[in-house]
Scaffold this motif. Structure first.
Motif, mmCIF file in Angstrom:
data_model
loop_
_atom_site.group_PDB
_atom_site.id
_atom_site.type_symbol
_atom_site.label_atom_id
_atom_site.label_comp_id
_atom_site.label_asym_id
_atom_site.label_seq_id
_atom_site.Cartn_x
_atom_site.Cartn_y
_atom_site.Cartn_z
ATOM 1 N N CYS A 38 0.847 -1.200 0.000
ATOM 2 C CA CYS A 38 0.000 0.000 0.000
ATOM 3 C C CYS A 38 0.875 1.239 0.000
ATOM 4 N N TYR A 58 0.024 6.955 -2.980
ATOM 5 C CA TYR A 58 -0.037 7.428 -4.363
ATOM 6 C C TYR A 58 -0.561 6.292 -5.241
ATOM 7 N N PRO A 59 -1.148 6.609 -6.378
ATOM 8 C CA PRO A 59 -1.787 5.581 -7.215
ATOM 9 C C PRO A 59 -0.824 4.861 -8.150
ATOM 10 N N ASP A 72 -4.076 -4.440 -11.040
ATOM 11 C CA ASP A 72 -5.078 -3.450 -10.657
ATOM 12 C C ASP A 72 -4.781 -2.963 -9.240
ATOM 13 N N LEU A 73 -5.309 -1.785 -8.927
ATOM 14 C CA LEU A 73 -5.151 -1.213 -7.595
ATOM 15 C C LEU A 73 -6.511 -1.065 -6.928
ATOM 16 N N CYS A 74 -6.497 -1.083 -5.616
ATOM 17 C CA CYS A 74 -7.684 -0.757 -4.824
ATOM 18 C C CYS A 74 -7.535 0.669 -4.326
ATOM 19 N N ASP A 75 -8.437 1.542 -4.720
ATOM 20 C CA ASP A 75 -8.461 2.899 -4.188
ATOM 21 C C ASP A 75 -9.249 2.859 -2.881
ATOM 22 N N SER A 135 -9.074 5.148 -0.457
ATOM 23 C CA SER A 135 -9.050 6.479 0.151
ATOM 24 C C SER A 135 -10.321 6.764 0.948
ATOM 25 N N PRO A 157 -5.525 10.127 0.447
ATOM 26 C CA PRO A 157 -5.029 9.156 -0.536
ATOM 27 C C PRO A 157 -4.487 7.881 0.112
ATOM 28 N N TYR A 206 -3.786 3.738 -1.462
ATOM 29 C CA TYR A 206 -3.943 2.774 -2.542
ATOM 30 C C TYR A 206 -3.192 1.496 -2.189
ATOM 31 N N CYS A 230 -11.571 -5.605 -3.272
ATOM 32 C CA CYS A 230 -11.059 -4.509 -2.441
ATOM 33 C C CYS A 230 -11.826 -4.402 -1.127
#
Length: 664
Positions: free
Chosen positions: A304, A307-308, A316-319, A321, A328, A330, A341
């Motif tokens: 984690c 920043y993205p 893929d990312l999990c936002d 926030s 922020p 990620y 997520c």
């Protein structure tokens, strides 16, 4: 004190030495070693830079002599890494070229996200995410994460208001002896007198020289200066002005009678500050956290960040926030289709990023700064008595009690001060005498239980921040006789929310940790719900009732760019403004950073930019100075020569007393 010519006294040389510890073979040559990352230099001698030949440190690799299936790729990586290293040692050219060369674009996914051990799930949550966490830690130690894309993203996303930008225009350090050095720099007491009295001021100039004894003609170093009297346990710290020409000025008020010694510390030279700035600009964070995802069908751990662009090869990312107070946050999305997520349940600390984008010369200085108890005190003093006569040696100034130490009647009680004044206080803000803090601007009573209990009667106290406010809760617990209704204070429990209640006085004290980044302790899985944004807690305060909110955001943000801290403080400011509009009985205290130069390795996290955090708080809270109390313990901790993340108990009690003295 008489002024006479003496032979110069030079203290012991404390120049930095080369690294002595060789990383393990797995760290250097293992599966997670990236191509193109330089190899760690190992010294052939232990000589300091003053006598260090350029070829006395050489890249060394200790590869496994035996070939195993699991190390075949590692051996290949090791050999290729050596080829890339000898060609492209970091960084000798332009910064953009160095980034692309030293951070080779290798795409690696260092965790096995698709695994599932449903049968082994236990109440202690020791499931697959533990295995993933170990792999992530090994990868970070061995330098196996692909951070080249991250570095390019980071270097182009800096804002002109980021203080790191100020140093990034400098070239990387390639020779340790060209950096500012405390063993060759000088402290000059200007206009020295034969007699000093309490109330006089001593004017001091610090001239900075490099390791070869050449004067430097630029500013940007961090110089700290304080006066001490060991016999009386007396000390004070004062403000230092950077003249931007290699010299620094300070005025030391003499506030007690006795023997006064002047100490000046070249805590961080400009070259080290440039290196720290570049590290943060390139990798964004020096210490990652891991997210634990859990469901009945599988579990995993991923990296984690704030920043993205999270390294690790995640598709893929999990936002997340929205689960971090809108700030922020990620995390890599697990590859296991059984996990989404929404299955984020836990968080854990992970290893420091390794290796860092530092030159050998910068690494030498980082190693030296991590020597325990090293305050980097300049020991070459001069007392200027007249233009043609200079006395060299360690100044021991006798101060006569001609004037009173402090006229108590001339200073108001701290409760009568305006909150606005606490935002503009300048150094020295007070002094220590037998471990008792005496403020310069006001008088405060002793920190005794009856007074504190009366002050906090019918009050709910919210301590929002890191473990330094957990220590504040411990002090208030003793003074208010409240009882804890939470578990003990040992890891991992100490990073869980704590609550202390005195039903008789209707006093309730709560400690809550702030949102991420919050380092819970390496390998200690924490329920993600234990960390929550400070502004969310403030927004939950009702419009009725007496509330005291104390906010302290500091150490956990020192691994990040200042922009991360600014986002959190900006959110706190907005919530405080809303609180003060709806609850007129609520009071708010902001606690600024303290001196803490040795709690994590210098290259990863220090108090080197504490001044920038303080300036950010002041800038964001403009317009609320009349309604918010600002505690600035910097003087206290510099004068007490504090270096750790948690100041001594007498310092914490003085901070608590100063706060309560302004409130009641």
């Amino acid at each position: 004190m008489s002024c006479r010519l003496k032979t110069s006294t030079t203290g012991k040389s404390y120049l930095p030495t080369c690294p002595k510890t060789l990383p393990t073979r797995k760290e250097q040559c293992g599966l997670y070693r990236p191509l193109g990352v330089w190899l760690i230099a190992v010294c052939s001698t232990a000589a300091p830079p003053g006598g260090l030949a350029h070829n006395s440190c050489a890249p060394v690799v200790a590869c496994p002599a035996r070939v195993e299936v699991r190390t075949v790729l590692g051996a290949l990586f090791c050999c290729l890494a050596l080829t890339f290293t000898l060609r492209d040692l970091w960084p000798l050219g332009r910064r953009e070229d160095a980034l692309s060369k030293a951070l080779a674009p290798i795409s690696q996914n260092v965790t096995w996200h698709g695994r599932s051990l449903v049968a082994n799930i236990s109440s202690h949550l020791r499931f697959t995410q533990h295995g993933d966490l170990q792999l992530l830690s090994r990868a970070l130690v061995a330098g196996g994460l692909n951070i080249s894309a991250l570095a390019r993203f980071s270097m182009t996303s800096l804002s002109p208001e980021d203080p790191e930008v100020h140093y990034l225009g400098d070239s990387p350090l390639t020779d340790p002896l060209t950096a500012a050095n405390e063993t060759t720099s000088r402290v000059i007491v200007l206009g020295a007198s034969e007699v000093y009295s309490v109330g006089d001021s001593l004017h001091v100039r610090v001239d900075v020289y490099d390791g070869r004894g050449r004067p430097l003609q630029r500013g940007g170093d961090q110089v700290r200066l304080w006066a001490v009297d060991p016999a009386q346990q007396a000390s004070l710290a004062t403000e230092v002005t950077d003249l931007r020409n290699g010299s620094y000025l300070a005025s030391v008020p003499l506030l007690w009678a006795g023997q006064v010694h002047i100490k000046a510390s070249l805590t961080y030279n400009r070259e080290v500050l440039r290196a720290i700035s570049f590290v943060k600009a390139a990798v964004r964070t020096t210490k990652f956290l891991a997210a634990g995802f859990f469901s009945d069908l599988g579990n995993a751990a991923t990296l984690c960040a704030t920043y993205p662009l999270v390294p690790g090869g995640y598709r893929d990312l999990c936002d997340l926030s929205d689960r971090n107070g809108g700030l922020p946050w990620y995390c890599g999305k697990p590859a296991n289709p059984a996990l989404s997520c929404n299955h984020w349940t836990h968080v854990a600390d992970i290893q420091f990023v390794h290796p860092l984008p530092l030159t050998h010369a910068e690494n030498v200085w980082m190693q030296w700064l991590d020597v325990p108890k090293n305050l980097r005190v300049v020991n070459n003093f001069q007392l200027e008595c007249e233009p043609s006569s200079v006395w060299r040696g360690i100044p021991s100034i006798k101060v006569k009690p001609v004037r009173p130490v402090a006229n108590v009647k001339s200073k108001p009680q701290c409760t009568h001060r305006s909150f606005r004044d606490t935002w503009s206080d300048s150094s020295p803000r007070g002094f220590w005498l037998k471990q008792v803090w005496t403020p310069m601007a006001c008088t405060m009573p002793g920190l005794v239980a009856p007074r504190v209990a009366s002050c906090l009667r019918d009050t709910t106290v919210l301590l929002l921040g890191d473990s330094n406010l957990r220590l504040a809760l411990a002090i208030l617990k003793d003074l208010t006789s409240c009882e804890l209704d939470t578990a003990g204070e040992v890891k991992p429990k100490w990073h869980r929310p704590m609550r202390c209640v005195n039903a008789h006085t209707k006093t309730e004290i709560r400690w809550r940790t702030h949102a991420h980044p919050f380092h819970t302790g390496q390998q200690d899985w924490s329920d993600r719900r234990d960390q929550k944004a400070a502004h969310e807690y403030i927004d939950e305060v009702p419009k009725e009732g007496r509330f005291l909110i104390v906010v302290h955001l500091y150490l956990h943000f020192t691994t990040e760019l200042l922009s991360v801290f600014r986002a959190h403080i900006r959110a706190v400011r907005a919530s405080v403004q809303r609180l003060l509009a709806r609850n007129r009985r609520a009071r708010v205290v902001l606690r600024a950073p303290h001196a803490a130069s040795q709690f994590w390795p210098t290259a990863y996290s220090t108090d080197s930019f504490a001044w920038a955090l303080t300036d950010t708080i002041k800038a964001e809270f403009a317009g609320l100075y009349d309604k918010v109390l600002f505690l600035q313990p910097w003087d206290m901790t510099v004068a007490a020569e504090n270096v750790g993340s948690h100041p001594a108990d007498y310092i914490n009690r003085a901070i608590m007393n100063l706060m309560l003295s302004h409130l009641c």
